[in-house]
Each structure stands twice: as C-alpha cells, then as structure tokens.
Design an enzyme around this catalytic site. Structure first.
Site, mmCIF file in Angstrom:
data_model
loop_
_atom_site.group_PDB
_atom_site.id
_atom_site.type_symbol
_atom_site.label_atom_id
_atom_site.label_comp_id
_atom_site.label_asym_id
_atom_site.label_seq_id
_atom_site.Cartn_x
_atom_site.Cartn_y
_atom_site.Cartn_z
ATOM 1 N N VAL A 46 0.816 -1.228 0.000
ATOM 2 C CA VAL A 46 0.000 0.000 0.000
ATOM 3 C C VAL A 46 0.848 1.277 0.000
ATOM 4 C CG1 VAL A 46 -2.060 -1.031 1.058
ATOM 5 C CG2 VAL A 46 -0.284 -0.038 2.537
ATOM 6 N N TYR A 99 5.483 4.591 15.364
ATOM 7 C CA TYR A 99 4.100 4.096 15.334
ATOM 8 C C TYR A 99 3.128 5.179 15.812
ATOM 9 C CZ TYR A 99 0.324 0.661 16.090
ATOM 10 O OH TYR A 99 -0.862 -0.037 16.064
HETATM 11 P P1 NAP Z 1 -1.171 -7.906 11.930
HETATM 12 O O1 NAP Z 1 -1.888 -9.089 12.480
HETATM 13 O O2 NAP Z 1 0.306 -7.781 12.134
HETATM 14 O O3 NAP Z 1 -1.510 -7.807 10.355
HETATM 15 C C1 NAP Z 1 -1.002 -6.748 9.611
HETATM 16 C C2 NAP Z 1 -1.608 -6.782 8.230
HETATM 17 O O4 NAP Z 1 -1.098 -5.677 7.468
HETATM 18 C C3 NAP Z 1 -1.256 -8.043 7.452
HETATM 19 O O5 NAP Z 1 -2.386 -8.425 6.703
HETATM 20 C C4 NAP Z 1 -0.132 -7.568 6.538
HETATM 21 O O6 NAP Z 1 -0.037 -8.308 5.335
HETATM 22 C C5 NAP Z 1 -0.585 -6.156 6.242
HETATM 23 N N1 NAP Z 1 0.470 -5.252 5.772
HETATM 24 C C6 NAP Z 1 1.573 -4.824 6.435
HETATM 25 N N2 NAP Z 1 2.289 -3.982 5.667
HETATM 26 C C7 NAP Z 1 1.614 -3.871 4.486
HETATM 27 C C8 NAP Z 1 1.836 -3.156 3.290
HETATM 28 N N3 NAP Z 1 2.912 -2.356 3.124
HETATM 29 N N4 NAP Z 1 0.955 -3.305 2.271
HETATM 30 C C9 NAP Z 1 -0.138 -4.121 2.406
HETATM 31 N N5 NAP Z 1 -0.407 -4.811 3.531
HETATM 32 C C10 NAP Z 1 0.472 -4.700 4.543
HETATM 33 O O7 NAP Z 1 -1.781 -6.541 12.485
HETATM 34 P P2 NAP Z 1 -3.091 -6.239 13.353
HETATM 35 O O8 NAP Z 1 -2.717 -6.364 14.777
HETATM 36 O O9 NAP Z 1 -4.251 -6.945 12.798
HETATM 37 O O10 NAP Z 1 -3.223 -4.670 13.063
HETATM 38 C C11 NAP Z 1 -3.994 -4.158 12.001
HETATM 39 C C12 NAP Z 1 -4.039 -2.643 12.125
HETATM 40 O O11 NAP Z 1 -4.559 -2.309 13.417
HETATM 41 C C13 NAP Z 1 -2.657 -2.010 12.058
HETATM 42 O O12 NAP Z 1 -2.745 -0.776 11.386
HETATM 43 C C14 NAP Z 1 -2.306 -1.781 13.510
HETATM 44 O O13 NAP Z 1 -1.395 -0.746 13.680
HETATM 45 C C15 NAP Z 1 -3.660 -1.448 14.082
HETATM 46 N N6 NAP Z 1 -3.764 -1.670 15.525
HETATM 47 C C16 NAP Z 1 -3.466 -2.888 16.066
HETATM 48 C C17 NAP Z 1 -3.569 -3.052 17.441
HETATM 49 C C18 NAP Z 1 -3.233 -4.367 18.103
HETATM 50 O O14 NAP Z 1 -3.141 -4.385 19.342
HETATM 51 N N7 NAP Z 1 -3.082 -5.465 17.384
HETATM 52 C C19 NAP Z 1 -3.977 -1.981 18.246
HETATM 53 C C20 NAP Z 1 -4.300 -0.758 17.656
HETATM 54 C C21 NAP Z 1 -4.186 -0.619 16.285
HETATM 55 P P3 NAP Z 1 0.859 -9.683 5.267
HETATM 56 O O15 NAP Z 1 0.100 -10.699 6.086
HETATM 57 O O16 NAP Z 1 0.871 -10.027 3.820
HETATM 58 O O17 NAP Z 1 2.176 -9.351 5.834
#
Ligand code: NAP
Length: 251
Positions: free
Chosen positions: A68, A159
């Site tokens: 992205v 972040y």
């Molecule tokens: P995750 O399980 O680590 O998954 C991250 C996702 O983003 C994966 O599908 C990954 O694809 C994709 N991704 C990473 N870099 C990318 C890029 N350059 N282009 C396209 N796709 C990309 O993360 P998550 O915990 O579900 O988090 C999702 C969102 O919520 C993030 O923005 C994170 O900052 C936010 N968030 C998370 C938390 C938490 O506690 N988990 C809290 C607040 C906010 P691949 O699988 O192909 O690598």
C-alpha cells in the site's frame, strides 16, 4: 454486530486483511452483504484461503496483493478490484506494521517503514478511490489508528506518529470529502489479540490488563464490528470521528 444485509451492493477494500483485525473486518463486511477485496503484502496463501472461505459462505471476495506504500501497486490494485467486483465504495485503511525502539536508537529506515505502511498507505489508497467516490457522491473511508496515536508511547515514536497522522488525515479528508457525500472516520483500538501483540511478554500483557478498565485485550472481531457499523447506513451522520475501542485504556 449483525448488520443484516445493510452493505448489500457495496464493494469494500480492506488493506492488510490477510491476518488480525483486517481479516476479521473483511469477514464482518462480507457478513453484512458487501463484496470484499482482501489486500495483503506477503501472506498470499492466507488471503486466498480467506477469500475462498467467504465465497463458500455466499459472499463475493477476491485476494489482491499490493504494497500500500507504493503508488503504482495501489493504482493496479484499485483497477483490479473495479474490474472484478466494481468501484470501491468502502475503503478500510488497516495495513500497518511496528518497528519498536527507543528514539535514540531508532533508525531512519525503521521510522520511515512504519509511516509508509500506515500513513502513506492510507493516503495513497484514499487518494486512489476518492475521485470515483466523489463522483458517486457516496462512499466511506475508515482508518485504523490506535490509542497510541492519541496518547503516545515510549519506544514507539514511529508508530505513534503514524497513528496520530492518521487522525489528522481522517479529519482533513472528512472536511474535504463531506460536501461530496463521502464519510471518513477512524477507529482507535487499544491492545488487540493478533500477531502484532502475540510476541509481547506475559508481564507486559498483564500490565496492559491492569491498566485497562475492562481488564483484558480485545478480540479482533470487537474492532471489526465497530468498523462494520461505521461503514453502514446506520452511521450515516458520523464523519470525522475517532472512535476508541480500547476497553477504557485511553480514558
Ligand atoms: P497484523 O496481524 O500484524 O496484520 C497486519 C496486516 O497488514 C497483514 O495483513 C499484513 O499483510 C498487512 N500489511 C503490512 N504492511 C503492508 C503493506 N505495506 N501493504 C499491504 N499490507 C500490509 O496486524 P493487526 O494487529 O491486525 O493490526 C492491524 C491494524 O490495526 C494495524 O494498522 C495496527 O497498527 C492497528 N492496531 C493494532 C492493534 C493491536 O493491538 N493489534 C492496536 C491498535 C491498532 P501480510 O500478512 O501479507 O504481511
């Protein structure tokens, strides 16, 4: 939340939908009737399997690979989604990564990588769908920020900057696109049980539970269902909002 078929006829693109919050969001949107494009960076098999499962449940769904942060790849992705599912009417900017470290030791590369996946990615995807949404005089964009973007966090200047940037992006786009019928909102989750938090040491998770009034981390679907609500007509008068989904951590 059961939105019934409130998203029938809509086409949703969820970035970073191969795992975690994005995956749960794609499932919620499909459950509410939307056709869903499942974006991923590297997890092609997981995204394909997810799309197959949704199709088996009667939804329209495709996996779409793109970094992205790359404008050409984003352009190609949007064209493919349009060809296969139709014009994007719901965009969920969810892709994100962490590269934690203290300020004095953080490399410029680690700063840039986190900004690129989250903030630059959301900018590029939003820009790519905005013209068509404005022309249609309808559309929804939802950015996945974080409690860290609201409060900051030691060891996460990259972040926190990306996630605070998403709040500015959300409010600016809401002002710019509102008059053209496009709603833009953000969600600010606290800690969610995904791969991103799986590596946290148990003491850290215990500390998080202690600091969170609800006393636990969130399940991905608890974020997904709020996103599905924001995408639905039930949220038709909500724009420019940043909705905390943090068990009270950000109070
Ligand atoms: P995750 O399980 O680590 O998954 C991250 C996702 O983003 C994966 O599908 C990954 O694809 C994709 N991704 C990473 N870099 C990318 C890029 N350059 N282009 C396209 N796709 C990309 O993360 P998550 O915990 O579900 O988090 C999702 C969102 O919520 C993030 O923005 C994170 O900052 C936010 N968030 C998370 C938390 C938490 O506690 N988990 C809290 C607040 C906010 P691949 O699988 O192909 O690598």
């Amino acid at each position: 939340m059961n939105n019934g078929a409130s998203l029938d006829g809509q086409v949703a693109l969820v970035t970073g939908a191969s795992r975690g919050i994005g995956r749960a969001t794609a499932a919620s949107l499909a459950g509410a009737g939307a056709a869903v494009a499942i974006n991923y960076l590297a997890s092609g098999e997981a995204a394909a399997e997810m799309a197959r499962a949704l199709v088996q449940d009667g939804a329209r769904a495709i996996p779409v690979q793109a970094d992205v942060a790359d404008p050409d790849q984003v352009g190609a992705m949007i064209r493919r989604v349009e060809e296969e599912l139709g014009p994007v009417s719901i965009l969920i900017n969810n892709a994100g990564v962490t590269r934690d470290g203290l300020l004095a030791r953080m490399s410029a590369e680690d700063f840039d990588a986190v900004i690129a996946a989250s903030l630059r990615g959301a900018f590029l995807c939003s820009k790519a769908v905005s013209r068509q949404m404005m022309k249609a005089r309808s559309g929804v964009i939802i950015n996945v920020s974080s409690v860290i973007g609201r409060r900051g966090n030691a060891g996460q200047v990259n972040y926190a900057s990306a996630k605070a940037g998403l709040i500015g992006l959300t409010k600016s786009m809401a002002r710019e696109l509102g008059p053209r019928g496009v709603r833009v909102n953000a969600v600010a989750p606290g800690y969610v049980e995904t791969d991103m938090t799986a590596a946290f040491p148990e003491e850290m998770k215990e500390q998080i539970r202690k600091n969170t009034p609800l006393g636990r981390l969130a399940a991905p679907n608890e974020v997904a269902e709020v996103i599905a609500f924001l995408a639905s007509p039930a949220a038709g008068y909500i724009t420019g909002a940043v909705i905390p989904i943090d068990g009270g951590l950000g109070i």
